[in-house]
Motif scaffolding. Structure first.
Motif: not given
Length: 238
Positions: A33-61
């Motif tokens: 997220f620190a790298r994405l915030r530097s680009q200044g586009q909030a929508i990218i951070v939001v979409m990345a958060s969804f991707g990260a959450s799905m990756a973590l859930r799949s890892l737990l599964e």
């Protein structure tokens, strides 16, 4: 502990889990997220958060399988509290814990320099830097608090329902609806919005069926966006 379905081992595990989740949140921020915030586009951070959450859930599964499990299989007897409502000792304990956490976060945001710095940073990051706020420090504290609260929320769901990798996925729409209904950035608003959404969903289950539960949150969300986009306690930006 008393009439509760859990004891001290769960409380100790919760403390350890809070520390681990806070560290995981800091790691995610540093790596992604620190790298994405530097680009200044909030929508990218939001979409990345969804991707990260799905990756973590799949890892737990993958690690623990998707088979649900429980903190405790103890059977509790719900007690009547009036108006046809019944509540278990676990639910009472978690309601009290929620009230304490909400009050603590409210005091943090309104009575401490850290909380005021968070609000300033959320409104205007560039101006916050100009007035001398340590942005990096505020971001780290925010991730730590967010991770800790997410851990507590996950344990609450596990105590009341069950533990599974995707147990928080069904909560996404109700959480967004509650936050928007109460007003983004308002802690009392989030609490009131959560109560309204929760009661509406419970009423939908009783009146029209459980399959319409998610639709209720969506309908309320759309109604708020059309009628009052800033929410009940939101403040218009000037």
């Amino acid at each position: 502990i008393g009439s509760l379905s859990f004891g001290w081992p769960l409380i100790v595990a919760l403390i350890v889990g809070i520390a681990f989740t806070a560290l995981l949140a800091l790691l995610l921020d540093k790596v992604l997220f620190a790298r994405l915030r530097s680009q200044g586009q909030a929508i990218i951070v939001v979409m990345a958060s969804f991707g990260a959450s799905m990756a973590l859930r799949s890892l737990l599964e993958f690690t623990f399988t998707s088979r649900p499990t429980y903190f405790s299989r103890a059977i509790q007897i719900a007690m009547p509290v009036g108006f046809g409502i019944r509540i278990t000792p676990d639910q009472i304990a978690l309601l009290l814990l929620t009230a304490v956490l909400v009050f603590g976060v409210h005091l943090l945001m309104t009575r401490t320099q850290t909380g005021r710095s968070m609000q300033a940073l959320s409104q205007n990051a560039a101006l916050a830097r100009i007035v001398g706020i340590d942005v990096a420090s505020v971001v780290r504290v925010t991730w730590i608090i967010g991770g800790a609260l997410a851990c507590v929320a996950g344990v609450m769901i596990g105590v009341l329902v069950q533990i599974r990798p995707f147990m928080g996925f069904d909560m996404l729409l109700p959480m967004f609806a509650a936050a928007i209904l109460g007003g983004i950035g308002s802690i009392p608003g989030a609490v009131l919005g959560g109560l309204i959404i929760g009661l509406a969903e419970a009423g939908a289950v009783q009146l029209i069926g459980a399959e319409w539960r998610a639709a209720v949150s969506f309908i309320i969300l759309m109604a708020v966006l059309f009628a009052r986009p800033i929410g009940l306690f939101g403040v218009r930006e000037r």
